[in-house]
Design a protein around this motif. Structure first.
Motif, PDB file in Angstrom:
ATOM      1  N   LEU A  18     -11.269 -15.725   0.603  1.00  0.00           N
ATOM      2  CA  LEU A  18     -10.628 -17.051   0.562  1.00  0.00           C
ATOM      3  C   LEU A  18     -11.561 -18.124   1.097  1.00  0.00           C
ATOM      4  O   LEU A  18     -11.646 -19.228   0.542  1.00  0.00           O
ATOM      5  N   VAL A  19     -12.271 -17.808   2.179  1.00  0.00           N
ATOM      6  CA  VAL A  19     -13.214 -18.774   2.756  1.00  0.00           C
ATOM      7  C   VAL A  19     -14.367 -19.034   1.798  1.00  0.00           C
ATOM      8  O   VAL A  19     -14.825 -20.176   1.647  1.00  0.00           O
ATOM      9  N   GLU A  20     -14.823 -17.989   1.136  1.00  0.00           N
ATOM     10  CA  GLU A  20     -15.911 -18.156   0.157  1.00  0.00           C
ATOM     11  C   GLU A  20     -15.481 -19.096  -0.972  1.00  0.00           C
ATOM     12  O   GLU A  20     -16.251 -19.973  -1.389  1.00  0.00           O
ATOM     13  N   LEU A  21     -14.272 -18.933  -1.455  1.00  0.00           N
ATOM     14  CA  LEU A  21     -13.759 -19.831  -2.494  1.00  0.00           C
ATOM     15  C   LEU A  21     -13.637 -21.255  -1.969  1.00  0.00           C
ATOM     16  O   LEU A  21     -13.918 -22.225  -2.689  1.00  0.00           O
ATOM     17  N   TRP A  22     -13.212 -21.402  -0.704  1.00  0.00           N
ATOM     18  CA  TRP A  22     -13.132 -22.744  -0.087  1.00  0.00           C
ATOM     19  C   TRP A  22     -14.511 -23.388  -0.043  1.00  0.00           C
ATOM     20  O   TRP A  22     -14.664 -24.576  -0.343  1.00  0.00           O
ATOM     21  N   LYS A  23     -15.514 -22.625   0.340  1.00  0.00           N
ATOM     22  CA  LYS A  23     -16.888 -23.130   0.413  1.00  0.00           C
ATOM     23  C   LYS A  23     -17.354 -23.642  -0.955  1.00  0.00           C
ATOM     24  O   LYS A  23     -18.047 -24.659  -1.056  1.00  0.00           O
ATOM     25  N   GLN A  24     -16.941 -22.936  -2.006  1.00  0.00           N
ATOM     26  CA  GLN A  24     -17.351 -23.305  -3.365  1.00  0.00           C
ATOM     27  C   GLN A  24     -16.448 -24.365  -3.998  1.00  0.00           C
ATOM     28  O   GLN A  24     -16.626 -24.703  -5.169  1.00  0.00           O
ATOM     29  N   ASP A  25     -15.467 -24.869  -3.221  1.00  0.00           N
ATOM     30  CA  ASP A  25     -14.480 -25.831  -3.730  1.00  0.00           C
ATOM     31  C   ASP A  25     -13.705 -25.269  -4.918  1.00  0.00           C
ATOM     32  O   ASP A  25     -13.341 -25.982  -5.853  1.00  0.00           O
ATOM     33  N   ARG A  26     -13.462 -23.941  -4.879  1.00  0.00           N
ATOM     34  CA  ARG A  26     -12.746 -23.293  -5.971  1.00  0.00           C
ATOM     35  C   ARG A  26     -11.481 -22.583  -5.493  1.00  0.00           C
ATOM     36  O   ARG A  26     -10.898 -21.803  -6.232  1.00  0.00           O
ATOM     37  N   LEU A  27     -11.068 -22.849  -4.256  1.00  0.00           N
ATOM     38  CA  LEU A  27      -9.938 -22.116  -3.701  1.00  0.00           C
ATOM     39  C   LEU A  27      -8.680 -22.323  -4.534  1.00  0.00           C
ATOM     40  O   LEU A  27      -8.000 -21.363  -4.911  1.00  0.00           O
ATOM     41  N   VAL A  28      -8.372 -23.560  -4.865  1.00  0.00           N
ATOM     42  CA  VAL A  28      -7.140 -23.855  -5.602  1.00  0.00           C
ATOM     43  C   VAL A  28      -7.217 -23.341  -7.037  1.00  0.00           C
ATOM     44  O   VAL A  28      -6.289 -22.702  -7.539  1.00  0.00           O
ATOM     45  N   GLU A  29      -8.331 -23.586  -7.686  1.00  0.00           N
ATOM     46  CA  GLU A  29      -8.426 -23.242  -9.111  1.00  0.00           C
ATOM     47  C   GLU A  29      -8.621 -21.744  -9.362  1.00  0.00           C
ATOM     48  O   GLU A  29      -8.317 -21.251 -10.457  1.00  0.00           O
ATOM     49  N   HIS A  30      -9.089 -20.986  -8.335  1.00  0.00           N
ATOM     50  CA  HIS A  30      -9.443 -19.596  -8.587  1.00  0.00           C
ATOM     51  C   HIS A  30      -8.548 -18.583  -7.870  1.00  0.00           C
ATOM     52  O   HIS A  30      -8.560 -17.397  -8.208  1.00  0.00           O
ATOM     53  N   ILE A  31      -7.766 -19.028  -6.904  1.00  0.00           N
ATOM     54  CA  ILE A  31      -7.039 -18.081  -6.049  1.00  0.00           C
ATOM     55  C   ILE A  31      -6.027 -17.232  -6.826  1.00  0.00           C
ATOM     56  O   ILE A  31      -5.768 -16.080  -6.467  1.00  0.00           O
ATOM     57  N   ASP A  32      -5.492 -17.735  -7.929  1.00  0.00           N
ATOM     58  CA  ASP A  32      -4.518 -16.957  -8.699  1.00  0.00           C
ATOM     59  C   ASP A  32      -5.142 -15.732  -9.351  1.00  0.00           C
ATOM     60  O   ASP A  32      -4.452 -14.764  -9.674  1.00  0.00           O
ATOM     61  N   ARG A  33      -6.448 -15.777  -9.571  1.00  0.00           N
ATOM     62  CA  ARG A  33      -7.142 -14.639 -10.180  1.00  0.00           C
ATOM     63  C   ARG A  33      -7.591 -13.617  -9.132  1.00  0.00           C
ATOM     64  O   ARG A  33      -7.977 -12.495  -9.488  1.00  0.00           O
ATOM     65  N   LEU A  34      -7.559 -14.002  -7.869  1.00  0.00           N
ATOM     66  CA  LEU A  34      -8.106 -13.150  -6.821  1.00  0.00           C
ATOM     67  C   LEU A  34      -7.441 -11.768  -6.743  1.00  0.00           C
ATOM     68  O   LEU A  34      -8.152 -10.749  -6.657  1.00  0.00           O
ATOM     69  N   PRO A  35      -6.109 -11.654  -6.785  1.00  0.00           N
ATOM     70  CA  PRO A  35      -5.503 -10.316  -6.748  1.00  0.00           C
ATOM     71  C   PRO A  35      -5.955  -9.418  -7.894  1.00  0.00           C
ATOM     72  O   PRO A  35      -6.104  -8.196  -7.725  1.00  0.00           O
ATOM     73  N   ILE A  36      -6.206 -10.013  -9.072  1.00  0.00           N
ATOM     74  CA  ILE A  36      -6.667  -9.231 -10.227  1.00  0.00           C
ATOM     75  C   ILE A  36      -8.108  -8.784 -10.013  1.00  0.00           C
ATOM     76  O   ILE A  36      -8.476  -7.654 -10.338  1.00  0.00           O
ATOM     77  N   GLU A  37      -8.931  -9.655  -9.447  1.00  0.00           N
ATOM     78  CA  GLU A  37     -10.332  -9.297  -9.182  1.00  0.00           C
ATOM     79  C   GLU A  37     -10.426  -8.207  -8.123  1.00  0.00           C
ATOM     80  O   GLU A  37     -11.283  -7.314  -8.205  1.00  0.00           O
ATOM     81  N   LEU A  38      -9.557  -8.290  -7.099  1.00  0.00           N
ATOM     82  CA  LEU A  38      -9.595  -7.301  -6.034  1.00  0.00           C
ATOM     83  C   LEU A  38      -9.036  -5.952  -6.483  1.00  0.00           C
ATOM     84  O   LEU A  38      -9.417  -4.907  -5.958  1.00  0.00           O
ATOM     85  N   SER A  39      -8.110  -5.969  -7.454  1.00  0.00           N
ATOM     86  CA  SER A  39      -7.552  -4.732  -8.010  1.00  0.00           C
ATOM     87  C   SER A  39      -7.561  -4.827  -9.530  1.00  0.00           C
ATOM     88  O   SER A  39      -6.546  -5.106 -10.168  1.00  0.00           O
ATOM     89  N   PRO A  40      -8.729  -4.614 -10.152  1.00  0.00           N
ATOM     90  CA  PRO A  40      -8.827  -4.721 -11.612  1.00  0.00           C
ATOM     91  C   PRO A  40      -8.044  -3.610 -12.315  1.00  0.00           C
ATOM     92  O   PRO A  40      -7.607  -2.637 -11.703  1.00  0.00           O
ATOM     93  N   ARG A  41      -7.914  -3.739 -13.616  1.00  0.00           N
ATOM     94  CA  ARG A  41      -7.020  -2.890 -14.410  1.00  0.00           C
ATOM     95  C   ARG A  41      -7.237  -1.396 -14.200  1.00  0.00           C
ATOM     96  O   ARG A  41      -6.287  -0.634 -14.064  1.00  0.00           O
ATOM     97  N   ASN A  42      -8.454  -0.958 -14.145  1.00  0.00           N
ATOM     98  CA  ASN A  42      -8.727   0.476 -14.063  1.00  0.00           C
ATOM     99  C   ASN A  42      -8.963   0.971 -12.637  1.00  0.00           C
ATOM    100  O   ASN A  42      -9.439   2.095 -12.429  1.00  0.00           O
ATOM    101  N   ALA A  43      -8.630   0.141 -11.659  1.00  0.00           N
ATOM    102  CA  ALA A  43      -8.850   0.534 -10.262  1.00  0.00           C
ATOM    103  C   ALA A  43      -7.900   1.661  -9.868  1.00  0.00           C
ATOM    104  O   ALA A  43      -6.763   1.733 -10.337  1.00  0.00           O
ATOM    105  N   LYS A  44      -8.382   2.568  -9.012  1.00  0.00           N
ATOM    106  CA  LYS A  44      -7.548   3.646  -8.493  1.00  0.00           C
ATOM    107  C   LYS A  44      -6.818   3.130  -7.242  1.00  0.00           C
ATOM    108  O   LYS A  44      -7.450   2.708  -6.284  1.00  0.00           O
TER     109      LYS A  44
END
Length: 485
Positions: A18-44
């Motif tokens: 979250l802090v990394e996204l804040w640093k990049q000024d992308r926290l608001v626009e990207h945070i909705d994708r974060l749960p998918i990135e952290l647990s992608p479709r084929n993740a165990k």
């Protein structure tokens, strides 16, 4: 913090992301994708029923890190980005609660604490059945007992009655860790924290195996103020010496890289606490009071105010090291915002009573910020900090430090002191006995955490490592001081 475990890693990774996204000024626009990135479709997925549950947990664990709790969600269709935008714009978080339980994550603990094992011999005595007032015990075809959990109230009588010890107690970790019974299940089977009882010792946070208990963070409130160009001052607890192997000057330089205008040692405020507390103790003893306890641990103050009110007359009225350091900061920088940084949950409660402290951040949060902003601990050639607070003040980070500092004042030649570190049920009982006006000593140092603040619930490292690093730092500090003589 008792042990390192995966729950802690997950919590810190999420904050760093979250802090990394804040640093990049992308926290608001990207945070909705974060749960998918952290647990992608084929993740165990381990420990969850499916990947969708895991993504929901990631989403809701972001709530407290952004400064919200589960009650702030009025519509499940509102995306995380909405809350992220609110977090960056609110200025100051005025939530009443300090802790929250993520209900999506709190779903796997036992609902009833007693269970019959296969050690049951189906005996003729049937003591479990005969002594159960709720008629929750029945028997299968093989004669073995079983418990109807819809009737059981977890009284434990059946366990005590069983001659084969075939009935076992299954604890709920957070409930077992809480020394004041402030956490219990609600009507939906989700743990609920009663903040009218809670002393903010933080034991439940790290006891929960599913990482469902969080502090309501102020990280993005602070980062937003820094980005706005406000003059923000960090005051850092002495126990920081137990978090890193680097010199304090290097650590303080890293903290300033976050954007703080200045970084001050709370150990300097600890010296003012020591001076005043020693004088107060001397005065109280001369007046005939049998003993006095310290007042620097906010969790202990919460315990006294909520559970041992008879102890109030014996608690020092001296302010904590944070209290005096915050005033030093305000005197030096009148227009500043002051942020206390330490390992303690209860400091958030104390800060609400102190107009000089604007925000509280933890060592765990600070290290996540270091990761998110890619700040390392490389020593700088232009280090501008000289951490010159006296050894006695730095010693407040470990149990016995307050006693040692008060003894160094030499105001009370016959000082007899006792350490009570770790506010567990046994020690709370001991303090309750002392509250009747009798104690074997005249000065009692009370710390909520075993070993002192260095093992606090929101520390960055485990307790054993923290204690070892702190002792090493104190030894080095003593050597430096001797060489300067």
């Amino acid at each position: 913090m008792a042990f390192a475990n995966n729950v802690l890693i997950v919590r810190r990774v999420l904050m760093a992301k979250l802090v990394e996204l804040w640093k990049q000024d992308r926290l608001v626009e990207h945070i909705d994708r974060l749960p998918i990135e952290l647990s992608p479709r084929n993740a165990k997925i381990m420990g969850r029923c499916c990947i969708h549950k895991e993504r929901a947990v990631w989403k809701y664990k972001s709530f407290p890190l952004l400064g919200f709790d589960m009650n702030d969600e009025q519509d499940e269709l509102i995306p995380l980005s909405y809350y992220a935008e609110k977090a960056l714009k609110r200025g100051k978080n005025n939530k009443e609660n300090i802790l929250c339980v993520i209900d999506e994550a709190c779903s796997a603990c036992v609902q009833v604490n007693y269970e019959v094992t296969n050690l049951c011999r189906g005996c003729v005595a049937r003591a479990c059945y005969m002594n159960c007032s709720r008629k929750a015990i029945s028997f299968g075809e093989n004669g073995q007992a079983r418990i109807d959990h819809s009737k059981c109230v977890s009284c434990g009588i059946c366990k005590e009655a069983c001659p084969y010890h075939a009935i076992v107690y299954i604890p709920v970790p957070c409930e077992e860790a809480c020394p004041v019974k402030a956490i219990s299940k609600d009507e939906n089977g989700i743990e609920h924290i009663d903040e009218s009882k809670c002393i903010y010792c933080g034991k439940c946070i790290n006891a929960c195996p599913f990482g469902s208990i969080f502090e309501i963070s102020e990280v993005f409130d602070v980062l937003s103020k820094i980005k706005e160009g406000k003059q923000v001052i960090a005051i850092v607890a002495p126990s920081i010496m137990g978090q890193y192997s680097e010199k304090m000057e290097t650590i303080f330089e890293a903290i300033r890289e976050i954007g703080f205008h200045d970084v001050l040692e709370v150990a300097d405020g600890a010296m003012e606490t020591t001076r005043r507390e020693a004088e107060e103790l001397k005065e109280k003893l001369e007046e005939g009071q049998p003993f006095m306890t310290t007042s620097c641990c906010p969790s202990y103050i919460e315990l006294v105010n909520k559970h041992i009110k008879d102890m109030k007359p014996y608690v020092s009225t001296t302010g904590s090291p944070m209290y005096y350091t915050a005033r030093m900061a305000k005197e030096k920088y009148p227009e500043s915002l002051v942020v206390f940084i330490g390992p303690c949950v209860a400091k958030r409660s104390e800060a609400r009573r102190d107009e000089a402290v604007d925000y509280v951040m933890t060592f765990e949060e600070i290290n996540a910020i270091f990761d998110g902003l890619s700040i390392d601990m490389t020593p700088k050639n232009n280090e501008s900090f000289h951490c010159s607070a006296p050894k006695e003040g730095k010693g407040f980070g470990m149990s016995g430090g307050v006693i040692g500092a008060v003894k160094a004042q030499n105001l009370i030649p016959d000082l007899k002191a006792l350490q009570v570190s770790n506010l567990n049920k046994k020690n709370i009982g001991l303090l309750r006995a002392f509250s009747k006006g009798k104690a074997p000593v005249n000065f009692i140092e009370v710390m909520a955490c075993e070993g002192g603040c260095v093992t606090g619930p929101s520390a960055h490292v485990d307790a054993a490592t923290g204690s070892k690093l702190f002792k090493q730092a104190m030894e080095k500090f003593s050597v430096v001081k001797e060489s300067e003589k």
